[in-house]
Design an enzyme around this catalytic site. Sequence first.
Site, PDB file in Angstrom:
ATOM      1  N   TYR A 146      -0.401 -15.972  22.441  1.00  0.00           N
ATOM      2  CA  TYR A 146      -0.317 -15.151  23.648  1.00  0.00           C
ATOM      3  C   TYR A 146       0.943 -14.282  23.700  1.00  0.00           C
ATOM      4  O   TYR A 146       1.090 -13.482  24.610  1.00  0.00           O
ATOM      5  CB  TYR A 146      -0.331 -16.057  24.890  1.00  0.00           C
ATOM      6  N   GLY A 147       1.850 -14.424  22.739  1.00  0.00           N
ATOM      7  CA  GLY A 147       3.140 -13.745  22.835  1.00  0.00           C
ATOM      8  C   GLY A 147       3.501 -12.907  21.628  1.00  0.00           C
ATOM      9  O   GLY A 147       2.726 -12.066  21.185  1.00  0.00           O
ATOM     10  N   THR A 148       4.676 -13.166  21.073  1.00  0.00           N
ATOM     11  CA  THR A 148       5.231 -12.310  20.025  1.00  0.00           C
ATOM     12  C   THR A 148       4.541 -12.458  18.676  1.00  0.00           C
ATOM     13  O   THR A 148       4.837 -11.697  17.758  1.00  0.00           O
ATOM     14  CB  THR A 148       6.742 -12.582  19.843  1.00  0.00           C
ATOM     15  N   LEU A 149       3.610 -13.399  18.537  1.00  0.00           N
ATOM     16  CA  LEU A 149       2.877 -13.557  17.276  1.00  0.00           C
ATOM     17  C   LEU A 149       1.578 -12.756  17.246  1.00  0.00           C
ATOM     18  O   LEU A 149       0.940 -12.649  16.193  1.00  0.00           O
ATOM     19  CB  LEU A 149       2.568 -15.039  17.029  1.00  0.00           C
ATOM     20  N   GLU A 155       8.026 -22.298  15.938  1.00  0.00           N
ATOM     21  CA  GLU A 155       8.071 -22.439  17.397  1.00  0.00           C
ATOM     22  C   GLU A 155       8.963 -23.597  17.851  1.00  0.00           C
ATOM     23  O   GLU A 155       8.973 -23.947  19.023  1.00  0.00           O
ATOM     24  CB  GLU A 155       6.654 -22.623  17.958  1.00  0.00           C
TER      25      GLU A 155
END
Length: 187
Positions: free
Chosen positions: A41-44, A116
């Site tokens: 859901y983010g920077t990946l 992570e």
Amino acid sequence: MLLSSLLLNIVLGVLAGAIRQEKFKRHPNRSSAWMALVFLYGTLKRGQPNHRVLRDSAHGSAAFRARGRTLDPYPLVIAGEHNIPWLLHLPGSGRRVEGEVYAVDERMLRFLDDFESCPALYQRTALRVQLLEEGAPGAEEPPVPNTVQCFVYSRATFPPEWAQLPHHDSYDSEGPHGLRYNPRENR
């Protein structure tokens, strides 16, 4: 009419079951490699600052499967001095979060755990994700409601004030929130 409706429901049920079985399955090109579904859901995500690590085969295999949205709402906040997106493990509060579903092999899953800082910062847990039509950004509902269980990296422990931050339904490092992500290489 009744028979065709019944047949359609059977076919759709079989298809939905096949998708649900993708949580763990053998990779078609590797006889012994298991694949797991991960919701990002983010920077990946594609187009985001850390997506490059998913493309690096030295870390394992990651294949985009679909866009998706959490079945339950969660708070997605941007917090900390580096403006990191965090999915807070508070199911039932926040918003249904949009992201991407990837099939990853065991080596990539281990790499993502390390990347992570799991379990020190993030915890890898399971959640249900509704698959959205590919190529239809912002689609309200897919024509056939397919859901899968995925791993997700979320925060179970966090400063209490984070739960009061604005909740987002999706993340873009250069989004209208104005909180620029500070990449790891700049810290």
